[in-house]
Design a protein around this motif. Structure first.
Motif, mmCIF file in Angstrom:
data_model
loop_
_atom_site.group_PDB
_atom_site.id
_atom_site.type_symbol
_atom_site.label_atom_id
_atom_site.label_comp_id
_atom_site.label_asym_id
_atom_site.label_seq_id
_atom_site.Cartn_x
_atom_site.Cartn_y
_atom_site.Cartn_z
ATOM 1 N N ALA A 55 0.869 -1.181 0.000
ATOM 2 C CA ALA A 55 0.000 0.000 0.000
ATOM 3 C C ALA A 55 0.900 1.223 0.000
ATOM 4 N N GLY A 94 1.492 5.567 -1.542
ATOM 5 C CA GLY A 94 0.890 6.783 -2.080
ATOM 6 C C GLY A 94 1.260 7.041 -3.522
ATOM 7 N N TYR A 98 -4.013 5.018 4.523
ATOM 8 C CA TYR A 98 -4.509 5.094 3.149
ATOM 9 C C TYR A 98 -6.003 4.796 3.139
ATOM 10 N N TYR A 118 -8.940 3.688 0.619
ATOM 11 C CA TYR A 118 -9.119 3.102 -0.705
ATOM 12 C C TYR A 118 -10.589 2.933 -1.050
ATOM 13 N N LEU A 156 -6.656 4.380 -4.702
ATOM 14 C CA LEU A 156 -6.341 5.292 -3.610
ATOM 15 C C LEU A 156 -7.204 6.543 -3.668
ATOM 16 N N ASN A 190 -4.491 9.738 1.487
ATOM 17 C CA ASN A 190 -3.526 9.156 2.421
ATOM 18 C C ASN A 190 -2.885 10.270 3.241
ATOM 19 N N ASP A 200 6.539 3.828 3.115
ATOM 20 C CA ASP A 200 6.071 4.390 1.851
ATOM 21 C C ASP A 200 7.235 5.197 1.272
#
Length: 522
Positions: free
Chosen positions: A367, A369, A434, A436, A446, A449, A490
């Protein structure tokens, strides 16, 4: 961490190179097109004697007997002084004197990069002084506009020079620290892009070089220095001055801006008391404005011209009577008008984050961005945001909560808010949340976030977290769900989880956890 950061910077330089190729094209094609049309390339003495390379575009057929409104355009970060020539010519053709200048430290202008510091603010006033002395500019009708870096400088100039009567701040920032250090988390890919462009096209001051180094290092001892440095360069710090001076402020940004998230503008917009307008549309950093720099008809630049026409030329074009907040959903459709930002979300719906979930840190669950610039450009042109297959996200490294299927479309508008309780096994830590849109096959698109970092917490002791997600406009189709995913890695952000750290998310009965989703009325 060092290897990770080096990889990010290598990626960023590649992205910057593509940007600069576009910038070079802007520096060539418009120049050839504009030759012979009342353009002069000049040197302007800025603050402290620094020479600023500039160009001046005047109305066709000027006979020297009239005065015209003045528009000053500081260049974007890393772009040459010819950046705005197409738009400058359009403005001049309708009766403006336009002065565009290369900000200090970049390309052929002198000095060093100060990141919208006091010398940059003083430069803007020096350029106005020069224009009033050397062009048929009207001292009573002065505006400033710019994209990105030029946007930030324009807002700051409106706070420090009361001659500025109108501003169009496009893809800029109002709170520099709130943009690149939100949730006490370094937005490291965005910083690397800026740093890479500065290295290729300019000369950083020693102070700026040290700020970048401390930023990459996550130097907590320098955090307060960083915040003070950023506040000095943030229009939000000078809000009272801007309101007192009364300039008409237009703010425009993209929902997916990975350098200056839209939240910075929305918070600032609400506190402005003079004439104001807020436009938010799909895209990434400066991508909504870019086509207009090549002369392609463009909503952002059209509204910028209308803004100046009304507030500098007194034209009754109706822009002051339109709903001042104009939004375009990432899911398609036309513009939606609202009287103010708080009216964007008529209601909200909570997704309960029930139960207790523990995840292990230091591994990317999948997961993310997205990639700075690229991901939101894809969302802008093809409605393809970053995606993850929610059922396959490894629960060892990702916490996942899902809503029930919605019977009707959910028109998300505004700023989602996460409220939860966290217990870490280490004093410091980072997580990224996040939101979704999950379709029938489990593919999550997405929606929004945001990162969150903490320091100095007692290991094993729970603490509450309230986190604003990045503002957005997105329509979740009927039959889909929303999912809230949390993990610890991330590439967009610098993470602060010590090796072996674990994070537990809980929902105590006396303080349940949830994500609040802002919704427009159906």
């Amino acid at each position: 961490m060092g290897h990770h950061r080096k990889a990010l910077r290598t990626t960023a330089v590649g992205a910057v190179s593509a940007t600069l190729i576009a910038g070079s094209a802007l520096g060539l094609a418009p120049t050839a097109q504009a030759d012979g049309g009342g353009i002069r390339f000049v040197d302007i003495t800025g603050d402290g004697g620094t020479v600023l390379k500039a160009n001046v575009v005047t109305p066709q057929g000027d006979d020297g007997t009239r005065r015209y409104p003045l528009v000053v355009l500081p260049t974007s970060w890393g772009f040459p002084q010819a950046e705005y020539l197409v738009q400058a010519r359009k403005l001049a053709d309708t009766g403006y004197v336009v002065v565009s200048y290369n900000v200090r430290g970049f390309w052929q202008s002198g000095g060093q990069i100060e990141v919208a510091g006091p010398p940059d603010i003083a430069d803007a006033s020096k350029v106005i002084d020069w224009a009033l002395a050397h062009t048929p500019a009207d001292a009573r009708h002065i505006g400033m506009a710019g994209v990105s870096y030029g946007a930030g400088i324009s807002l700051l100039a409106a706070a420090h020079d009361n001659r500025v009567k109108a501003v169009a701040s496009l893809s800029g920032w109002a709170d520099l620290i709130g943009s690149i250090y939100s949730g006490r988390t370094q937005h490291v890919e965005a910083a690397a892009v800026l740093d890479g462009a500065a290295t290729l096209t300019g000369r950083e001051s020693p102070e700026v070089r040290q700020v970048f180094n401390d930023f990459y290092a996550g130097n907590l001892a320098k955090e307060q220095d960083l915040i003070a440095w950023g506040k000095k360069r943030s229009a939000a710090t000078y809000l009272d001055r801007i309101n007192r001076n009364g300039a008409a402020i237009m703010l425009a940004n993209a929902w997916g801006d990975t350098v200056f998230p839209a939240n910075s503008y929305t918070d600032f917009y609400e506190k402005l008391t003079g004439p104001k307008r807020l436009e938010l549309r799909p895209g990434d950093h400066a991508t909504p404005e870019l086509p207009g720099l090549f002369g392609v008809p463009n909503d952002v630049w059209t509204d910028t011209e209308r803004w100046f026409d009304h507030y500098l030329r007194g034209q009754d074009n109706g822009i002051d009577r339109e709903q001042p907040v104009q939004l375009k959903s990432r899911s398609g459709g036309g513009y939606e008008g609202y009287p103010d930002w708080k009216s964007v979300a008529a209601t909200s719906r909570k997704v309960d984050l029930a139960g207790t979930t523990t995840i292990h840190a230091n591994v990317d669950s999948g997961a993310d961005g997205g990639v700075v610039f690229l991901s939101s450009i894809l969302d802008q042109v093809a409605q393809v945001p970053p995606m993850a297959w929610i059922p396959l996200l490894p629960r060892r490294w990702a916490a996942v909560w899902q809503s029930e299927k919605y019977a009707t479309a959910q028109r998300i508008r505004g700023t989602g808010k996460l409220h939860t309780t966290v217990t870490g096994t280490k004093e410091n830590g980072t997580f990224v949340a996040y939101l979704y849109d999950v379709g029938p096959l489990g593919v999550g698109k997405l929606v929004s976030n945001a990162p969150y970092t903490w320091y100095g917490r007692t290991p094993g002791k729970p603490f509450g977290v309230d986190l604003d997600l990045f503002s957005t406009a997105y329509d979740v189709p009927a039959g889909h769900r929303l999912a809230l995913v949390v993990d610890t890695v991330d590439p967009l952000y610098l993470e602060h989880n010590p090796s072996g750290a674990q994070l537990t998310f809980s929902s105590p009965a006396e303080d349940p956890s949830y994500v609040s989703v802002p919704l427009r009325e159906q």
